[in-house]
Design a protein around this motif. Structure first.
Motif, PDB file in Angstrom:
ATOM      1  N   ARG A  40       0.566  -1.311  -0.107  1.00  0.00           N
ATOM      2  CA  ARG A  40       0.089   0.016   0.074  1.00  0.00           C
ATOM      3  C   ARG A  40       1.083   1.248  -0.071  1.00  0.00           C
ATOM      4  NH1 ARG A  40      -4.991   0.691   2.537  1.00  0.00           N
ATOM      5  NH2 ARG A  40      -4.247   3.022   2.522  1.00  0.00           N
ATOM      6  N   VAL A  41       1.910   1.428   0.759  1.00  0.00           N
ATOM      7  CA  VAL A  41       2.827   2.683   0.762  1.00  0.00           C
ATOM      8  C   VAL A  41       3.321   2.414  -0.668  1.00  0.00           C
ATOM      9  CG1 VAL A  41       4.993   3.139   1.718  1.00  0.00           C
ATOM     10  CG2 VAL A  41       3.399   2.185   3.352  1.00  0.00           C
ATOM     11  N   GLN A  42       3.684   1.562  -1.254  1.00  0.00           N
ATOM     12  CA  GLN A  42       4.372   1.761  -2.701  1.00  0.00           C
ATOM     13  C   GLN A  42       3.301   2.205  -3.532  1.00  0.00           C
ATOM     14  OE1 GLN A  42       7.859  -0.575  -3.807  1.00  0.00           O
ATOM     15  NE2 GLN A  42       7.513  -1.867  -2.274  1.00  0.00           N
ATOM     16  N   LEU A  43       2.180   1.610  -3.544  1.00  0.00           N
ATOM     17  CA  LEU A  43       1.179   1.989  -4.510  1.00  0.00           C
ATOM     18  C   LEU A  43       0.733   3.500  -4.414  1.00  0.00           C
ATOM     19  CD1 LEU A  43      -1.294  -1.109  -4.491  1.00  0.00           C
ATOM     20  CD2 LEU A  43       0.224  -0.196  -6.411  1.00  0.00           C
ATOM     21  N   ASP A  44       0.420   3.977  -2.876  1.00  0.00           N
ATOM     22  CA  ASP A  44       0.132   5.381  -2.420  1.00  0.00           C
ATOM     23  C   ASP A  44       1.139   6.308  -2.974  1.00  0.00           C
ATOM     24  OD1 ASP A  44      -2.327   4.186  -1.667  1.00  0.00           O
ATOM     25  OD2 ASP A  44      -1.950   4.355   0.180  1.00  0.00           O
ATOM     26  N   ASN A  45       2.307   5.926  -3.209  1.00  0.00           N
ATOM     27  CA  ASN A  45       3.339   6.991  -3.262  1.00  0.00           C
ATOM     28  C   ASN A  45       4.237   6.291  -4.387  1.00  0.00           C
ATOM     29  OD1 ASN A  45       3.355   8.621  -0.301  1.00  0.00           O
ATOM     30  ND2 ASN A  45       3.200   6.479  -0.080  1.00  0.00           N
ATOM     31  N   ALA A  46       3.547   6.118  -5.401  1.00  0.00           N
ATOM     32  CA  ALA A  46       4.251   5.593  -6.839  1.00  0.00           C
ATOM     33  C   ALA A  46       5.279   6.392  -7.494  1.00  0.00           C
ATOM     34  CB  ALA A  46       3.201   5.413  -7.695  1.00  0.00           C
ATOM     35  N   ALA A  47       5.142   7.816  -7.023  1.00  0.00           N
ATOM     36  CA  ALA A  47       6.000   8.743  -7.853  1.00  0.00           C
ATOM     37  C   ALA A  47       7.386   8.477  -6.739  1.00  0.00           C
ATOM     38  CB  ALA A  47       5.742  10.219  -7.678  1.00  0.00           C
ATOM     39  N   VAL A  48       7.342   8.233  -5.693  1.00  0.00           N
ATOM     40  CA  VAL A  48       8.580   7.990  -4.907  1.00  0.00           C
ATOM     41  C   VAL A  48       9.278   6.568  -5.179  1.00  0.00           C
ATOM     42  CG1 VAL A  48       9.653   7.902  -2.638  1.00  0.00           C
ATOM     43  CG2 VAL A  48       7.778   9.466  -3.015  1.00  0.00           C
ATOM     44  N   PHE A  49       8.425   5.499  -5.058  1.00  0.00           N
ATOM     45  CA  PHE A  49       8.798   4.184  -5.245  1.00  0.00           C
ATOM     46  C   PHE A  49       8.761   3.689  -6.704  1.00  0.00           C
ATOM     47  CE2 PHE A  49       7.537   4.673  -1.019  1.00  0.00           C
ATOM     48  CZ  PHE A  49       8.634   3.984  -0.449  1.00  0.00           C
ATOM     49  N   ASN A  50       9.491   4.512  -7.468  1.00  0.00           N
ATOM     50  CA  ASN A  50       9.292   3.733  -9.239  1.00  0.00           C
ATOM     51  C   ASN A  50      10.813   4.068  -9.630  1.00  0.00           C
ATOM     52  OD1 ASN A  50       8.821   3.610 -11.614  1.00  0.00           O
ATOM     53  ND2 ASN A  50       8.313   5.886 -11.936  1.00  0.00           N
ATOM     54  N   PRO A  51      11.575   2.325  -9.674  1.00  0.00           N
ATOM     55  CA  PRO A  51      10.744   1.488  -9.767  1.00  0.00           C
ATOM     56  C   PRO A  51      10.389   1.014  -8.389  1.00  0.00           C
ATOM     57  CG  PRO A  51      13.185   1.134  -9.960  1.00  0.00           C
ATOM     58  CD  PRO A  51      13.073   2.688 -10.294  1.00  0.00           C
ATOM     59  N   ARG A  52       9.676  -0.080  -8.257  1.00  0.00           N
ATOM     60  CA  ARG A  52       9.266  -0.536  -6.874  1.00  0.00           C
ATOM     61  C   ARG A  52      10.416  -1.328  -6.371  1.00  0.00           C
ATOM     62  NH1 ARG A  52       3.755  -1.387  -5.807  1.00  0.00           N
ATOM     63  NH2 ARG A  52       4.279  -3.169  -4.355  1.00  0.00           N
ATOM     64  N   ALA A  53      10.320  -0.938  -4.812  1.00  0.00           N
ATOM     65  CA  ALA A  53      11.383  -1.573  -3.935  1.00  0.00           C
ATOM     66  C   ALA A  53      11.030  -3.170  -3.722  1.00  0.00           C
ATOM     67  CB  ALA A  53      11.526  -0.722  -2.867  1.00  0.00           C
ATOM     68  N   ARG A  65      16.666   2.944  -6.830  1.00  0.00           N
ATOM     69  CA  ARG A  65      16.691   4.255  -6.573  1.00  0.00           C
ATOM     70  C   ARG A  65      17.017   4.690  -5.423  1.00  0.00           C
ATOM     71  NH1 ARG A  65      11.209   7.956  -8.229  1.00  0.00           N
ATOM     72  NH2 ARG A  65      12.162   9.962  -7.610  1.00  0.00           N
ATOM     73  N   ASP A  66      17.559   5.903  -5.236  1.00  0.00           N
ATOM     74  CA  ASP A  66      17.779   6.461  -3.930  1.00  0.00           C
ATOM     75  C   ASP A  66      16.489   7.200  -3.369  1.00  0.00           C
ATOM     76  OD1 ASP A  66      18.959   7.507  -1.558  1.00  0.00           O
ATOM     77  OD2 ASP A  66      20.186   9.255  -2.445  1.00  0.00           O
ATOM     78  N   ILE A  67      15.945   6.397  -2.485  1.00  0.00           N
ATOM     79  CA  ILE A  67      14.698   6.820  -1.709  1.00  0.00           C
ATOM     80  C   ILE A  67      14.860   7.647  -0.338  1.00  0.00           C
ATOM     81  CG2 ILE A  67      12.529   5.985  -0.742  1.00  0.00           C
ATOM     82  CD1 ILE A  67      12.407   3.733  -2.809  1.00  0.00           C
ATOM     83  N   PRO A  68      14.268   8.789  -0.350  1.00  0.00           N
ATOM     84  CA  PRO A  68      14.939   9.407   0.695  1.00  0.00           C
ATOM     85  C   PRO A  68      14.052   9.026   1.999  1.00  0.00           C
ATOM     86  CG  PRO A  68      13.130  10.560  -0.613  1.00  0.00           C
ATOM     87  CD  PRO A  68      13.364   9.471  -1.460  1.00  0.00           C
ATOM     88  N   SER A  69      14.761   9.108   3.221  1.00  0.00           N
ATOM     89  CA  SER A  69      14.192   8.573   4.452  1.00  0.00           C
ATOM     90  C   SER A  69      12.728   9.430   4.507  1.00  0.00           C
ATOM     91  CB  SER A  69      14.969   8.920   5.746  1.00  0.00           C
ATOM     92  OG  SER A  69      16.234   8.258   5.498  1.00  0.00           O
ATOM     93  N   GLY A  70      11.703   8.915   5.253  1.00  0.00           N
ATOM     94  CA  GLY A  70      10.473   9.512   5.471  1.00  0.00           C
ATOM     95  C   GLY A  70       9.390   8.507   6.255  1.00  0.00           C
TER      96      GLY A  70
END
Length: 348
Positions: A40-53, A65-70
């Motif tokens: 759900r986290v990745q679906l709701d924040n698709a712009a961040v998790f692209n490509p999916r982790a 991708r270098d995903i920021p802490s959050g």
């Protein structure tokens, strides 16, 4: 048997992989819910998790991708009654050279430094076949229903495949072997209830003695079931309920029975309102006749004595049969490995 990888897949051979930790509050208790939460986290924040982790179901998350802490907040349930807080933190970066170090001569300190690289490789190898057969991405083995054996007692024996990455000098190898497990027999819940208690007539489930009810409750608690009359997602059994169709609750300022509710909402008649049913969640009661057991659920308790002989016969294979099954798996008939330049099979 081993499958030798002479070269890593290109997508893991030319770029860094970012490692992050995941902290879910409150604790989801079961790993299955952890996967749902991170999905759900990745679906709701698709712009961040692209490509999916890639998530291991516990604390580790890997991404190209270098995903920021959050921090992320999400809710579950029809009435959005369950809220989870997900904290994601950067930890480290795995470079292609970190992976190559696994195949070189190492010191005790190197073993600790390379643990995360090995975890990543295990996930890369396991996630595709595991998810293809509806098992957690990090499960060491997956199992299939093909040629399954009925053990009676509500259980079946399934054959599967164990898989792991093993670094050796100058190369990586994937170890593949046959594995066996007892699973809850998929299909109608009523049939499994009867089989476990060794009963023939469904009417015998309407007035079970307390010892038999306790035995059935112990056997079925936590088992995922899915309604056959609605699109409700699969949910675990939390308890058994006597005379499920006759249980009452308040609705529209009057008392309703579960049977009346199902007739009004789903246009189905409860044929056995006095039969044992199940509770899912805190309060929902569902007659057993409308439920089926989700396939592929491992039975993690001790195999009942009445089933042990049949299970042992099923799990004992002649060497050439075991080799054939492994070769069929690696060839792609039931397995799915990441693409490699060269694959070498070596005997058991």
């Amino acid at each position: 048997m081993t499958v030798r990888l002479t070269q890593l897949p290109n997508r893991y051979n030319d770029a860094n992989t970012h490692c992050l930790t995941v902290e879910i509050t409150p604790d989801a208790i079961v790993k299955r819910r952890n996967y749902e939460i991170m999905d759900r986290v990745q679906l709701d924040n698709a712009a961040v998790f692209n490509p999916r982790a890639v998530y291991d179901g516990r604390k580790n998350l890997f991404c190209k991708r270098d995903i920021p802490s959050g921090s992320y907040t999400l809710t579950f349930g029809r009435k959005q009654s369950k809220t989870f807080q997900v904290l994601i933190k950067r930890v480290s970066v795995i470079s292609p050279d970190d992976v190559r170090k696994l195949t070189r001569k190492r010191t005790p300190l190197d073993l600790n430094d390379n643990a995360m690289s090995l975890n990543l490789l295990q996930l890369i190898v396991r996630q595709a076949p595991n998810m293809r057969h509806n098992f957690p991405a990090d499960a060491r083995s997956f199992y299939i229903a093909h040629n399954a054996k009925d053990l009676r007692n509500g259980l079946s024996a399934w054959r599967g495949f164990f898989q792991s990455v093993r670094p050796v000098m100058d190369r990586l190898v994937i170890n593949v072997d046959v594995s066996h497990a007892a699973v809850y027999t998929p299909g109608r819940l009523v049939d499994t209830m009867l089989a476990h208690l060794q009963l023939r007539d469904v009417r015998a489930l309407t007035d079970l003695p307390n010892p038999q009810l306790a035995q059935l409750r112990l056997f079925l608690k936590g088992v995922l079931v899915k309604p056959t009359i609605s699109k409700m997602r699969a949910r675990p059994i939390t308890d058994l309920v006597r005379e499920a169709g006759m249980q009452e609750f308040d609705k529209d300022n009057e008392r309703w029975t579960v049977a009346r509710h199902f007739e009004q909402k789903y246009n189905v008649q409860v044929r056995y309102p006095r039969m044992v049913g199940v509770r899912v969640g805190r309060t929902a009661i569902i007659p057993a006749e409308f439920l089926e057991i989700v396939p592929g659920q491992l039975y993690r308790k001790k195999i009942p004595p009445a089933c042990q002989k049949d299970f042992l016969q099923f799990s004992t294979q002649k060497p050439h049969d075991r080799l054939r099954d492994i070769q069929n798996a690696v060839s792609g008939q039931v397995h799915s490995f990441p693409p490699v330049r060269t694959v070498v099979l070596t005997g058991p």
